[in-house]
Scaffold this motif. Structure first.
Motif: not given
Length: 319
Positions: A61-63, A93-98, A127-132
């Motif tokens: 869970p990202g949160a 790892v694909i991680g969505e950093v807040p 490690g892949l960090c996608p940003y919208d």
């Protein structure tokens, strides 16, 4: 892969996100690599729907994974170590950093992205960090480019990022909204004992929990000790509070630590600058470290909710 391959990708639609993330994960699964997703609920749902059931993707869970930068580093290091010792030659790892566009305090997450290059360097992890780009502000995207050595393109390309820069990112923390009032406590070059006594007296009128009250006293003592030991005088201590939250700031005339890992990983090399700062990052609701015209400031916030409480951000810190 012999070390950490830190990559970012920028996307502007759900379809673009899936076009980047799904092949990355599917390639890992086909290769039998431990494959991890740590994204916010929306993107986790998109990925689980696209990948279907019956695969071995590990969903975090990202949160929870990204509650605090120091916690995220500790959790990932434990996970990476476990799989490496079990024989994994590569992990994904694909991680969505807040970030501030989704309500998080960005400056300490920008430090996390810079620190990750060293904190995970020993592990064979992609490690892949996608940003919208629909939600991430321009200053966040600038730091993202600065902190990632590699960048993925929408066409499936992976290349060295020419915008990558070693060291700390540019983001600094704006003053907390409580700092708009006069401080309840202001001391110059005090002893740690004097600070503990002053803080204990100042927080009696608050509704802090017992744990939070302990955290505030410890944090105040630790950062004043750090400033007196490693900073340049004068060292200025200040405290603000409302009924449920306390902000402490310590400023000295030095430049602060240049190591992006400072406070984000435990170290006993210099107790007050290393292990103590790390404990602050694991216990306080928010910690910032940065330079401005007054010098180097360590600022911590404990208790309450931080939604809308900081100049320049309308979000809250998720604990």
């Amino acid at each position: 892969m012999t070390g950490f391959f830190h990559e970012t990708a920028l996307y502007g639609s759900d379809d673009d996100f899936l076009a980047l993330a799904v092949p990355f994960l599917e390639d890992g699964l086909r290769a039998g690599e431990p494959t991890v997703v740590a994204c916010a609920e929306r993107n986790t749902a998109l990925l689980s729907g696209a990948l279907g059931r019956g695969n071995s993707v590990m969903y975090l869970p990202g949160a929870d994974q990204y509650s605090r930068p120091s916690d995220a580093i500790a959790t990932y290091r434990d996970l990476f170590r476990e799989h490496t010792e079990a024989g994994a030659r590569q992990m994904r790892v694909i991680g969505e950093v807040p970030h501030s566009g989704v309500g998080a305090r960005w400056d300490w997450w920008a430090r996390y992205e810079a620190a990750a290059n060293q904190a995970f360097a020993e592990f064979p992890v992609w490690g892949l960090c996608p940003y919208d780009t629909r939600t991430a502000p321009a200053d966040v995207l600038a730091d993202v480019v600065r902190t990632h050595p590699n960048i993925a393109g929408a066409s499936g390309t992976h290349q060295a990022n020419p915008g990558f820069r070693e060291g700390l990112p540019c983001s600094t923390s704006p003053p907390d909204v409580l700092e708009q009032a006069s401080p309840l406590v202001e001391l110059i070059d005090p002893t740690a004992g004097a600070v503990r006594e002053a803080v204990g007296t100042a927080i009696r009128a608050t509704r802090l929990t017992e744990d939070n009250a302990h955290d505030v006293v410890y944090a105040a003592s630790e950062i004043i000790t750090n400033g007196l030991t490693h900073g340049i005088a004068p060292v200025r201590f200040r405290l603000w509070a409302d009924d449920s939250r306390v902000v402490v700031a310590v400023t000295d005339r030095g430049s602060g630590p240049s190591d992006p890992l400072a406070g984000l990983v435990p170290t006993t090399a210099t107790r007050s600058a290393g292990l103590g700062l790390w404990i602050l990052h694991r216990t306080c609701d928010y910690v910032s470290m940065g330079n401005d015209a007054d010098g180097f400031t360590v600022r911590v916030s404990v208790g309450g909710q931080t939604e809308g409480r900081s100049s320049g951000t309308s979000g809250k810190n998720r604990r």
